[in-house]
Design an enzyme around this catalytic site. Structure first.
Site, short mmCIF file in Angstrom:
data_model
loop_
_atom_site.label_atom_id
_atom_site.label_comp_id
_atom_site.label_asym_id
_atom_site.label_seq_id
_atom_site.Cartn_x
_atom_site.Cartn_y
_atom_site.Cartn_z
N LYS A 84 0.81 -1.22 0.00
CA LYS A 84 0.00 0.00 0.00
C LYS A 84 0.85 1.27 0.00
O LYS A 84 0.34 2.34 -0.29
CB LYS A 84 -0.99 0.01 1.17
N ASP A 85 2.14 1.13 0.30
CA ASP A 85 3.03 2.30 0.26
C ASP A 85 3.62 2.54 -1.13
O ASP A 85 4.30 3.54 -1.34
CB ASP A 85 4.16 2.12 1.27
N ARG A 130 -8.47 8.60 4.28
CA ARG A 130 -9.40 7.48 4.09
C ARG A 130 -10.02 7.05 5.42
O ARG A 130 -11.23 6.84 5.53
CB ARG A 130 -8.65 6.30 3.45
N ARG A 131 -9.18 6.95 6.45
CA ARG A 131 -9.70 6.56 7.77
C ARG A 131 -10.52 7.69 8.40
O ARG A 131 -11.55 7.44 9.01
CB ARG A 131 -8.55 6.12 8.69
N ARG A 148 1.24 11.27 13.17
CA ARG A 148 2.23 10.64 12.31
C ARG A 148 3.03 9.66 13.15
O ARG A 148 2.77 9.49 14.33
CB ARG A 148 3.19 11.70 11.76
N ARG A 154 2.33 5.56 17.84
CA ARG A 154 0.89 5.87 17.87
C ARG A 154 0.21 5.15 19.03
O ARG A 154 -0.63 5.73 19.71
CB ARG A 154 0.25 5.47 16.55
N CYS A 241 -1.70 7.84 -2.21
CA CYS A 241 -1.91 7.04 -1.00
C CYS A 241 -2.71 7.84 0.03
O CYS A 241 -3.21 7.29 1.00
CB CYS A 241 -0.58 6.61 -0.41
N1 LIG Z 1 1.76 3.86 5.71
C1 LIG Z 1 2.18 3.15 6.86
C2 LIG Z 1 1.91 1.70 6.75
N2 LIG Z 1 2.26 1.00 5.66
C3 LIG Z 1 1.89 -0.31 5.85
C4 LIG Z 1 1.29 -0.40 7.09
C5 LIG Z 1 0.71 -1.59 7.70
C6 LIG Z 1 0.95 -2.90 7.02
C7 LIG Z 1 0.20 -3.14 5.73
O1 LIG Z 1 -0.80 -2.49 5.41
O2 LIG Z 1 0.63 -4.06 5.00
C8 LIG Z 1 1.34 0.87 7.69
C9 LIG Z 1 0.84 1.25 9.03
C10 LIG Z 1 -0.68 1.36 9.15
O3 LIG Z 1 -1.35 1.81 8.21
O4 LIG Z 1 -1.20 1.05 10.22
#
Ligand SMILES: NCc1[nH]cc(CCC(=O)O)c1CC(=O)O
Length: 306
Positions: A84-85, A130-131, A148, A154, A241
């Site tokens: 997702k990154d 999104r959240r 962040r 967090r 993203c």
């Molecule tokens: N951008 C941060 C990030 N990138 C991937 C994950 C979690 C692991 C994943 O989604 O595979 C996270 C942290 C989160 O969103 O809690």
């Protein structure tokens, strides 16, 4: 530069707990399936060195690019990213070698109680539009606090009482051994995950046919198809993203089911649609759904900010 080396495969990784944990998981699996030794090579990026700089140059792209540079220069053989990154656009010279079996793609609420049981006005930390949008749709009374930092940082804000709860990816919490903090796992009908959430992505040099074959052994075709459907939605919407776009795809009885939503930042409106089709048509299913979302006003919702 692109020749195979004889020693162990070098897996470039960020040094955070989540990054080293998921890199080691993949290293062990590659070794188990191919017999090749894999050694982790810690890479310090500009984003690790300076938080101010990270904010300035923007998000996770810094980490992704630093690892890709090491692949292109031949300093490391491959890297493991959270899918997702990764930006949806292709990068010259870099190939997606494998998407291993996906972890739980859902989001999780970490705090003292489930979302419905939190007091009015409770303070919830998240930096993801999104959240934010989906939390506001579920509980308009909550106070959303932008935060962040890595998952551990967090969670500490909840333990310290600075926040009542935070929302994090279940997969990340599991990888760092912090599922104990989870009060509720959101079903996709409450909160659609980020495209590709819970999936890892192995990248290597596009010219390294030897590596592509070797790393391909950890690829899970069903994961590849579902995340392709999800990420195609994101690509067509041209949303980065940080856009309030949620998706969830799964294969059931040899059909690929995809749901996607674009939610107004204030949670007041959303466009949500589903589609299904043959798993081999994953990209087409994603593209068609994105065009239907756009036809129903998704682009207007994406542009809004409070
Ligand atoms: N951008 C941060 C990030 N990138 C991937 C994950 C979690 C692991 C994943 O989604 O595979 C996270 C942290 C989160 O969103 O809690």
């Amino acid at each position: 530069m692109t020749t195979a080396s004889t020693g162990p495969l070098r897996l470039g990784t960020r040094k955070s707990l989540m990054a080293t944990t998921q890199s080691q998981l993949v290293a062990d699996e590659v070794t188990r399936l191919t017999g090749h030794a894999v050694e982790l090579v810690g890479v310090t990026t500009q984003g690790d060195v300076s938080k101010a700089l990270l904010a300035q140059i923007g998000g996770t792209g810094v980490f992704v690019n630093a690892l890709r540079d090491k692949i292109l220069s031949g300093e490391v053989d491959f890297a493991v990213h959270s899918l997702k990154d990764l930006p949806t656009s292709a990068t010259p010279g870099i190939a997606l070698a494998a998407t291993p079996v996906r972890d739980d793609p859902r989001d999780a609420l970490c705090g003292p109680a489930k979302l419905a049981d939190l007091p009015r006005g409770a303070r919830i930390g998240t930096g993801s539009p999104r959240r934010v949008a989906q939390l506001r749709a579920l509980r308009p009374d909550l106070e959303i606090v932008p935060i962040r930092g890595n998952a551990d940082t967090r969670l500490r804000k909840v333990a310290d009482g600075e926040l009542d709860a935070v929302v994090l990816a279940h997969a990340g919490l599991r990888r760092i051994g912090r599922l104990d903090a989870v009060a509720e796992v959101f079903e996709p009908d409450q909160m659609l995950p980020a495209p590709g959430q819970g999936s890892l992505a192995l990248e290597c040099h596009a010219d390294r046919a030897d590596l592509l074959a070797l790393l391909g052994t950890v690829d899970d075709p069903a994961t590849r198809r579902t995340v392709t459907a999800e990420r195609t939605v994101l690509a067509v919407l041209e949303a980065g993203c940080s856009a309030p776009v949620g998706t969830y795809a799964a294969e059931v009885d040899e059909r690929l089911h995809l749901t996607a939503a674009v939610v107004a930042y204030d949670g007041s409106r959303q466009v949500r649609l589903s589609a299904s089709g043959h798993p081999d048509a994953a990209e087409q299913i994603g593209r068609d759904l994105a065009h239907r979302l756009l036809a129903q006003g998704a682009d207007q919702l994406m542009g809004e900010r409070d």
